[in-house]
Design a protein around this motif. Structure first.
Motif, PDB file in Angstrom:
ATOM      1  N   VAL A 106       1.060  -1.213   0.066  1.00 19.77           N
ATOM      2  CA  VAL A 106       0.091  -0.040  -0.033  1.00 19.77           C
ATOM      3  C   VAL A 106       0.859   1.321   0.114  1.00 19.77           C
ATOM      4  N   TYR A 107       0.704   2.217  -0.928  1.00 21.06           N
ATOM      5  CA  TYR A 107       1.373   3.369  -1.008  1.00 21.06           C
ATOM      6  C   TYR A 107       0.866   4.293   0.097  1.00 21.06           C
ATOM      7  N   ASN A 108       1.806   4.571   0.957  1.00 21.60           N
ATOM      8  CA  ASN A 108       1.118   5.879   1.899  1.00 21.60           C
ATOM      9  C   ASN A 108       1.511   7.308   1.656  1.00 21.60           C
ATOM     10  N   GLY A 109       1.801   7.456   0.631  1.00 24.67           N
ATOM     11  CA  GLY A 109       2.261   8.911   0.309  1.00 24.67           C
ATOM     12  C   GLY A 109       3.791   9.043   0.117  1.00 24.67           C
ATOM     13  N   ALA A 110       4.720   8.351   0.647  1.00 22.26           N
ATOM     14  CA  ALA A 110       6.032   8.249   0.799  1.00 22.26           C
ATOM     15  C   ALA A 110       6.665   7.066   0.429  1.00 22.26           C
ATOM     16  N   SER A 111       6.068   5.906   0.825  1.00 29.27           N
ATOM     17  CA  SER A 111       6.605   4.843   0.531  1.00 29.27           C
ATOM     18  C   SER A 111       5.825   3.604   0.480  1.00 29.27           C
ATOM     19  N   TRP A 112       6.080   2.402   0.236  1.00 27.87           N
ATOM     20  CA  TRP A 112       5.147   1.311   0.075  1.00 27.87           C
ATOM     21  C   TRP A 112       5.331   0.538   1.329  1.00 27.87           C
ATOM     22  N   ALA A 113       4.267   0.026   1.736  1.00 30.36           N
ATOM     23  CA  ALA A 113       4.142  -0.786   3.147  1.00 30.36           C
ATOM     24  C   ALA A 113       3.526  -1.937   2.946  1.00 30.36           C
ATOM     25  N   GLN A 114       4.140  -3.112   3.152  1.00 31.84           N
ATOM     26  CA  GLN A 114       3.380  -4.381   2.706  1.00 31.84           C
ATOM     27  C   GLN A 114       2.043  -4.575   3.865  1.00 31.84           C
ATOM     28  N   SER A 115       1.277  -5.069   3.470  1.00 34.77           N
ATOM     29  CA  SER A 115       0.113  -5.298   4.101  1.00 34.77           C
ATOM     30  C   SER A 115      -0.991  -6.299   3.808  1.00 34.77           C
ATOM     31  N   SER A 116      -1.873  -6.861   4.571  1.00 37.97           N
ATOM     32  CA  SER A 116      -2.850  -8.030   4.187  1.00 37.97           C
ATOM     33  C   SER A 116      -4.175  -7.332   4.180  1.00 37.97           C
ATOM     34  N   SER A 117      -4.372  -5.986   4.599  1.00 40.69           N
ATOM     35  CA  SER A 117      -5.684  -5.402   4.266  1.00 40.69           C
ATOM     36  C   SER A 117      -5.330  -3.868   4.554  1.00 40.69           C
ATOM     37  N   VAL A 118      -6.356  -3.255   3.508  1.00 39.15           N
ATOM     38  CA  VAL A 118      -6.331  -1.860   3.663  1.00 39.15           C
ATOM     39  C   VAL A 118      -7.831  -1.250   3.609  1.00 39.15           C
ATOM     40  N   GLN A 119      -8.256  -0.297   4.610  1.00 39.53           N
ATOM     41  CA  GLN A 119      -9.530   0.303   4.307  1.00 39.53           C
ATOM     42  C   GLN A 119      -9.631   1.438   3.368  1.00 39.53           C
ATOM     43  N   ILE A 120     -10.621   1.666   2.693  1.00 34.13           N
ATOM     44  CA  ILE A 120     -10.786   2.753   1.907  1.00 34.13           C
ATOM     45  C   ILE A 120     -12.001   3.329   2.448  1.00 34.13           C
ATOM     46  N   GLN A 121     -12.020   4.554   2.727  1.00 31.53           N
ATOM     47  CA  GLN A 121     -13.085   5.459   2.984  1.00 31.53           C
ATOM     48  C   GLN A 121     -14.167   5.721   1.923  1.00 31.53           C
ATOM     49  N   PRO A 122     -15.096   5.936   2.219  1.00 28.92           N
ATOM     50  CA  PRO A 122     -16.234   6.218   1.198  1.00 28.92           C
ATOM     51  C   PRO A 122     -15.617   7.570   0.363  1.00 28.92           C
ATOM     52  N   TYR A 123     -15.571   7.239  -1.100  1.00 30.35           N
ATOM     53  CA  TYR A 123     -15.094   8.263  -1.912  1.00 30.35           C
ATOM     54  C   TYR A 123     -13.519   8.298  -1.828  1.00 30.35           C
ATOM     55  N   GLY A 124     -12.774   7.581  -1.095  1.00 38.02           N
ATOM     56  CA  GLY A 124     -11.444   7.702  -1.071  1.00 38.02           C
ATOM     57  C   GLY A 124     -10.627   6.783  -2.106  1.00 38.02           C
TER      58      GLY A 124
END
Length: 162
Positions: A106-124
């Motif tokens: 997942v790209y957090n704006g500065a780097s990539w972080a490994q993850s098994s889930s990520v939450q997307i806010q409505p219209y995000g």
């Protein structure tokens, strides 16, 4: 004198016992039916809620790119629904096989972080990357699907560049 027939006490007791047994059996049947219908309706309600929740989550793959040389598949995923969507996996498939990726970056704006889930806010929007090195090949089309925890899914087809 003639015999006068009087009801015996045992007949009264037998009648009362039959009434008690009938009421007991009726109570057990009503209790069982109530419990059964409650469980059945609870399962139906739970399924209906999950389906309704999935409808309020609407993940969309805005764009996808794939590179055979690096093996990276990069996705921009948005949630156009009313509830947050939690991405829990990515499926990449070609004409003959598929691979499920439970881990992604997942790209957090500065780097990539490994993850098994990520939450997307409505219209995000979030940017994801999957390391599919050795699976994606140049020139072949691949179907990419993003899966959410509620069962909502977004899919697209992407061609793989060199």
């Amino acid at each position: 004198m003639g015999l006068v027939r009087r009801p015996a006490i045992s007949e009264v007791i037998a009648t009362l016992l039959l009434i008690v047994i009938a009421v007991s059996v009726g109570t057990v049947l009503v209790s069982w039916a109530s419990s059964y219908s409650s469980n059945a309706l609870g399962g139906i309600a739970s399924s209906a809620y999950r389906a309704q929740e999935a409808l309020r989550q609407y993940p969309v793959i805005e764009y996808a790119t794939a590179s055979a040389s690096s093996g990276d598949v990069t996705l921009m995923v948005s949630d156009e629904g009313q509830l947050p969507a939690t991405v829990t996996g990515v499926i990449i498939s070609n004409a003959t096989s598929y691979r499920y990726y439970a881990q992604f970056y997942v790209y957090n704006g500065a780097s990539w972080a490994q993850s098994s889930s990520v939450q997307i806010q409505p219209y995000g929007v979030v940017e994801l990357r999957v390391d599919a090195y050795g699976y994606v090949e140049a020139g072949a089309p691949y179907s990419i699907s993003v899966l959410t925890s509620s069962g909502a899914r977004a899919s697209t087809v992407v061609g793989v560049g060199p």
